[in-house]
Design a protein around this motif. Structure first.
Motif, short mmCIF file in Angstrom:
data_model
loop_
_atom_site.label_atom_id
_atom_site.label_comp_id
_atom_site.label_asym_id
_atom_site.label_seq_id
_atom_site.Cartn_x
_atom_site.Cartn_y
_atom_site.Cartn_z
N SER A 1 4.19 -0.14 -10.40
CA SER A 1 4.85 -1.05 -11.34
C SER A 1 5.35 -2.34 -10.72
CB SER A 1 6.01 -0.33 -12.04
OG SER A 1 6.97 0.08 -11.08
N VAL A 2 5.34 -2.39 -9.36
CA VAL A 2 5.82 -3.61 -8.70
C VAL A 2 4.71 -4.23 -7.82
CG1 VAL A 2 8.27 -3.06 -8.77
CG2 VAL A 2 6.88 -2.20 -6.88
N TYR A 3 3.46 -4.05 -8.25
CA TYR A 3 2.30 -4.71 -7.62
C TYR A 3 2.03 -4.23 -6.20
CZ TYR A 3 2.83 -8.05 -11.51
OH TYR A 3 2.94 -8.63 -12.75
N ARG A 4 2.27 -2.93 -5.93
CA ARG A 4 1.96 -2.39 -4.60
C ARG A 4 0.71 -1.52 -4.70
NH1 ARG A 4 7.82 -0.04 -2.94
NH2 ARG A 4 7.21 1.29 -4.69
N PRO A 5 -0.37 -1.83 -3.95
CA PRO A 5 -1.63 -1.08 -4.05
C PRO A 5 -1.73 0.08 -3.07
CG PRO A 5 -1.98 -3.03 -2.74
CD PRO A 5 -0.51 -3.03 -3.11
N THR A 6 -2.31 1.18 -3.54
CA THR A 6 -2.66 2.31 -2.69
C THR A 6 -4.15 2.57 -2.87
OG1 THR A 6 -0.47 3.28 -2.93
CG2 THR A 6 -2.22 4.73 -2.15
N ARG A 7 -4.85 2.84 -1.78
CA ARG A 7 -6.31 2.97 -1.81
C ARG A 7 -6.73 4.43 -2.01
NH1 ARG A 7 -8.98 1.04 3.52
NH2 ARG A 7 -9.06 3.28 3.90
N HIS A 8 -7.72 4.64 -2.86
CA HIS A 8 -8.29 5.97 -3.11
C HIS A 8 -9.80 5.87 -3.16
CE1 HIS A 8 -4.28 7.54 -4.14
NE2 HIS A 8 -4.12 6.44 -4.85
N SER A 9 -10.47 7.03 -3.14
CA SER A 9 -11.93 7.05 -3.21
C SER A 9 -12.42 8.01 -4.28
CB SER A 9 -12.54 7.48 -1.86
OG SER A 9 -12.28 6.53 -0.87
N CYS A 10 -13.52 7.64 -4.94
CA CYS A 10 -14.19 8.53 -5.88
C CYS A 10 -14.92 9.62 -5.10
CB CYS A 10 -15.21 7.75 -6.71
SG CYS A 10 -14.47 6.60 -7.90
N SER B 1 -8.70 -4.59 8.30
CA SER B 1 -7.32 -4.47 7.83
C SER B 1 -7.32 -3.55 6.61
CB SER B 1 -6.76 -5.85 7.44
OG SER B 1 -5.55 -5.71 6.72
N TYR B 2 -6.36 -2.65 6.53
CA TYR B 2 -6.30 -1.69 5.42
C TYR B 2 -6.34 -2.39 4.07
CZ TYR B 2 -4.56 2.04 2.36
OH TYR B 2 -4.41 2.96 1.35
N TYR B 3 -5.68 -3.54 3.96
CA TYR B 3 -5.59 -4.24 2.68
C TYR B 3 -6.65 -5.32 2.53
CZ TYR B 3 -1.32 -1.67 2.05
OH TYR B 3 -0.41 -0.65 1.92
N GLU B 4 -7.68 -5.29 3.37
CA GLU B 4 -8.81 -6.20 3.20
C GLU B 4 -9.50 -5.89 1.87
OE1 GLU B 4 -11.14 -8.97 3.20
OE2 GLU B 4 -10.24 -8.83 5.19
N ASN B 5 -9.72 -6.92 1.06
CA ASN B 5 -10.33 -6.71 -0.26
C ASN B 5 -11.20 -7.91 -0.62
OD1 ASN B 5 -10.52 -4.93 -2.59
ND2 ASN B 5 -9.49 -6.55 -3.74
N THR B 6 -12.14 -8.21 0.28
CA THR B 6 -13.01 -9.36 0.11
C THR B 6 -14.45 -8.90 0.02
OG1 THR B 6 -11.49 -10.67 1.46
CG2 THR B 6 -13.68 -11.59 1.09
N VAL B 7 -15.21 -9.47 -0.89
CA VAL B 7 -16.62 -9.12 -1.03
C VAL B 7 -17.33 -9.36 0.30
CG1 VAL B 7 -18.78 -9.69 -2.19
CG2 VAL B 7 -16.65 -9.66 -3.48
N GLY B 8 -18.07 -8.35 0.77
CA GLY B 8 -18.84 -8.49 1.99
C GLY B 8 -18.07 -8.35 3.27
N ALA B 9 -16.77 -8.04 3.20
CA ALA B 9 -15.99 -7.87 4.43
C ALA B 9 -16.52 -6.66 5.21
CB ALA B 9 -14.51 -7.69 4.11
N PRO B 10 -16.71 -6.78 6.52
CA PRO B 10 -17.28 -5.67 7.29
C PRO B 10 -16.27 -4.55 7.53
CG PRO B 10 -16.69 -7.45 8.76
CD PRO B 10 -16.44 -7.96 7.37
#
Length: 210
Positions: free
Chosen positions: A63-72, A156-165
């Motif tokens: 609710s305060v714009y903090r992201p957590t990463r998950h996988s399908c 970086s854990y919070y990397e979220n760029t198209v094509g980032a290695p």
């Protein structure tokens, strides 16, 4: 709760309520503490958003714009555009990755170092151009001996760029069977492919004396 529009598939909300059904993304020191606010990932509070380099991965925002990463689960991709809500879906044209050309899955390596006492190879490293997260990379000597296996992670854990290695690194176990000359011939790094949509790739690396 978000409901599925396709029988047998998992919504993002259902995934998070049934941890036995999903393999979470690799652990990260950053993920163990409350995540920082990140409005570049979390466009709205409480939403689910596609990871821009890995189609299996998604972000859950609080609710305060903090992201957590998950996988399908294996074989499913996150479909942010599904209606009535986001879902882990088959990659069959119903999500943004299926409608766009896939990026290269080429591996590149950096030089590793040979330690003599005890005999081991340290600093094995491979970079996967397509930033798939949590896929295994196997490192072998030129004679075929397995040195170690590591899984890829974003720079970086919070990397979220198209094509980032993404990058996999490991050291071999101590006391390797083999000769110094054999190990100095170099190593190979191999990605076996994933989901039938990302091709296998192998790269050669050098090994230098410490």
């Amino acid at each position: 709760m978000i409901t599925s529009h396709r029988a047998g598939l998992l919504t993002a909300a259902a995934l998070l309520m049934a941890p036995a059904a999903v393999a979470l993304a690799p652990a990260s020191a950053q993920a163990a503490t409350p995540p920082p606010v990140n409005r570049s990932i979390c466009k709205n509070p409480g939403g689910y958003y596609q990871h821009l380099s890995d189609p299996r991965t998604f972000w859950q925002c609080d609710s305060v714009y903090r992201p957590t990463r998950h996988s399908c689960p294996e074989g499913l991709w996150f479909n942010q555009e599904a209606r009535p809500g986001p879902i882990c879906d088959w990659p069959d044209g119903n999500n943004i990755y299926s409608r766009a050309p896939e990026g290269p899955t080429t591996l590149t390596t950096t030089p590793a170092r040979l330690q003599k006492l005890p005999l081991k190879v340290v600093g094995l490293k491979a970079t996967l151009k397509t930033g798939l997260i949590g896929v295994p990379i196997t490192f072998k000597s030129k004679s075929g001996k397995v040195l170690c296996t590591a899984t890829t992670e974003s720079v970086s854990y919070y990397e979220n760029t198209v094509g980032a290695p993404s990058v996999a690194t490991c050291d071999s176990t101590a006391g390797l069977l083999g000769t110094v000359n054999d190990l100095l011939l170099g190593y190979t790094a191999t990605f076996a492919g994933r989901d039938g949509h990302f091709n296998a790739s192998t790269a050669n690396g050098t090994v230098n004396l410490l």
